[in-house]
Scaffold this motif. Structure first.
Motif, PDB file in Angstrom:
ATOM      1  N   ASP A  90       0.828  -1.198   0.000  1.00 51.50           N
ATOM      2  CA  ASP A  90       0.000   0.000   0.000  1.00 51.50           C
ATOM      3  C   ASP A  90       0.871   1.259   0.000  1.00 51.50           C
ATOM      4  N   ARG A  91       0.215   2.406   0.006  1.00 53.42           N
ATOM      5  CA  ARG A  91       0.918   3.686  -0.091  1.00 53.42           C
ATOM      6  C   ARG A  91       1.903   3.902   1.063  1.00 53.42           C
ATOM      7  N   ASP A  92       1.479   3.595   2.281  1.00 56.06           N
ATOM      8  CA  ASP A  92       2.337   3.827   3.442  1.00 56.06           C
ATOM      9  C   ASP A  92       3.586   2.948   3.390  1.00 56.06           C
ATOM     10  N   ALA A  93       3.392   1.675   3.040  1.00 55.99           N
ATOM     11  CA  ALA A  93       4.532   0.766   2.970  1.00 55.99           C
ATOM     12  C   ALA A  93       5.503   1.193   1.866  1.00 55.99           C
ATOM     13  N   ALA A 152       9.400   2.299   1.984  1.00 56.05           N
ATOM     14  CA  ALA A 152      10.418   1.612   1.185  1.00 56.05           C
ATOM     15  C   ALA A 152      11.380   2.594   0.524  1.00 56.05           C
ATOM     16  N   VAL A 153      10.878   3.761   0.134  1.00 55.57           N
ATOM     17  CA  VAL A 153      11.740   4.730  -0.567  1.00 55.57           C
ATOM     18  C   VAL A 153      12.351   5.749   0.393  1.00 55.57           C
ATOM     19  N   ALA A 154      11.968   5.690   1.662  1.00 54.55           N
ATOM     20  CA  ALA A 154      12.428   6.697   2.627  1.00 54.55           C
ATOM     21  C   ALA A 154      13.938   6.654   2.831  1.00 54.55           C
ATOM     22  N   ASP A 155      14.559   5.501   2.608  1.00 56.57           N
ATOM     23  CA  ASP A 155      16.002   5.378   2.823  1.00 56.57           C
ATOM     24  C   ASP A 155      16.826   5.791   1.609  1.00 56.57           C
ATOM     25  N   VAL A 156      16.175   6.244   0.557  1.00 55.90           N
ATOM     26  CA  VAL A 156      16.899   6.715  -0.621  1.00 55.90           C
ATOM     27  C   VAL A 156      17.411   8.121  -0.334  1.00 55.90           C
ATOM     28  N   GLU A 157      18.679   8.247  -0.027  1.00 52.37           N
ATOM     29  CA  GLU A 157      19.234   9.531   0.404  1.00 52.37           C
ATOM     30  C   GLU A 157      19.201  10.589  -0.687  1.00 52.37           C
ATOM     31  N   SER A 158      19.232  10.165  -1.936  1.00 50.82           N
ATOM     32  CA  SER A 158      19.272  11.119  -3.052  1.00 50.82           C
ATOM     33  C   SER A 158      17.889  11.620  -3.451  1.00 50.82           C
ATOM     34  N   LEU A 159      16.839  11.189  -2.744  1.00 51.45           N
ATOM     35  CA  LEU A 159      15.471  11.536  -3.121  1.00 51.45           C
ATOM     36  C   LEU A 159      15.220  13.034  -2.972  1.00 51.45           C
ATOM     37  N   VAL A 160      14.726  13.652  -4.052  1.00 52.51           N
ATOM     38  CA  VAL A 160      14.406  15.078  -4.062  1.00 52.51           C
ATOM     39  C   VAL A 160      12.904  15.296  -3.937  1.00 52.51           C
ATOM     40  N   ALA A 161      12.122  14.491  -4.646  1.00 55.38           N
ATOM     41  CA  ALA A 161      10.667  14.620  -4.620  1.00 55.38           C
ATOM     42  C   ALA A 161      10.040  13.263  -4.914  1.00 55.38           C
TER      43      ALA A 161
END
Length: 214
Positions: free
Chosen positions: A51-54, A58-67
């Protein structure tokens, strides 16, 4: 021209942060990299069978994430990600960049640690790529077939085809029926709702192709 499906298990230093996260305690068993940009801004479209929360976790640990932006559907959640780096190891990116083959989406990250993908090219180029990638991880060739420019006659995706294969193997289409959707789900290692949806879409594709041909 050959189309090869490969599965590789990398050492920990090469594991992508999304795969590392889904291998923990999240209710996600697979993440699929569906599309990626040819530019350095690393815009990607992922899909997760959660689901959306999971998926957000899952992507929260991607340090390079901008948006990021998430769109949930019946099967899982799409994640539109914009990063300033792909976060794949340099050795792997260099190998992919130098390979004389083309890679077809999706790239599938499984919670068991395997990465599954398909490559297209001439036998010599595929062999060279196989040899070089084998030096980076535990590589398995799962399937080899001729490359076809057109879509498969029944318009099935790989996941839908796998669902039909599983359904046949467990007796779902036997008369009388000896297998259930739950049995198909167990074979695919997914939820019963996902297995049912895959079967319905696969059956619709096959029947549509049959009626159009008539």
């Amino acid at each position: 021209m050959k189309r090869v499906q490969l599965s590789v298990r990398y050492p920990d230093r090469f594991v992508h942060p999304i795969q590392r996260r889904i291998a923990s305690d999240l209710p996600i068993t697979r993440a699929e990299l569906l599309m990626w940009s040819p530019t350095e801004d690393a815009t990607t479209l992922f899909w997760c069978d959660g689901d959306r929360d999971a998926t957000a976790e899952a992507v929260a640990d991607v340090e390079s994430l901008v948006a990021s932006n998430f769109v949930e559907d019946a099967d899982g959640t799409y994640a539109f990600l914009r990063q300033d780096d792909y976060e794949f190891p340099a050795a792997l990116l260099e190998l992919v960049a130098d390979a004389r083959v083309i890679f077809l989406p999706p790239v599938t990250f499984l919670d068991i640690g395997d990465v599954r993908f398909q490559a297209v090219g001439e036998s010599e180029a595929l062999g060279a790529f196989h040899e070089e990638l084998s030096a980076l991880g535990d590589l398995t060739v799962e399937r080899v077939r001729e490359f076809e420019r057109r879509d498969s006659p029944s318009r099935l995706t790989d996941r839908q085809r796998a669902a039909l294969d599983a359904a046949v193997s467990v007796g779902y289409y036997d008369v009388p029926r000896t297998g259930t959707v739950s049995d198909v789900a167990d074979a695919l290692d997914c939820s019963s709702s996902t297995a049912g949806e895959l079967l319905r879409k696969a059956e619709a594709a096959v029947i549509t192709e049959y009626t159009e041909a008539r």
